[in-house]
Motif scaffolding. Sequence first.
Motif: not given
Length: 132
Positions: A59-77, A81-89
Amino acid sequence: NLCGEIMNVSRLDSRQNSELLQGQSIRALDGSARLLNHPKTGPQLTSSSGGLLWAPFGSAAAGKPGRLIMQNDGNLVLYDDSNTALWATNTGVPSGASSVLMIQGSHQDGTLSLSVYDYSSGTTTSTLYPSS
């Protein structure tokens, strides 16, 4: 400068344009849906009427802000702001896998999808919307 004019608006590609910063979005080519990286609640796929279709935290209410990156290893992460992964495929592979996050189809006719496609294997590695 034509960079913004020729950038594909419906995908995040690990080979170029791989990052969706807060406030940026990609959208379906017909405008019926967009994936906005909301500055306060993170990525959200919404219909053109504003209805929430998908969010990585459910849900939007449970969301957390950050940068969404499609990485070269095939993982969407999503990174904070401190470069900690919050969510990934969790679709990354150690040998690398050039991949793309794509919005395809149209919400209006029920063909909309949001998925990660691996160029190397020629397969969809994760379907985020519609959920199965």
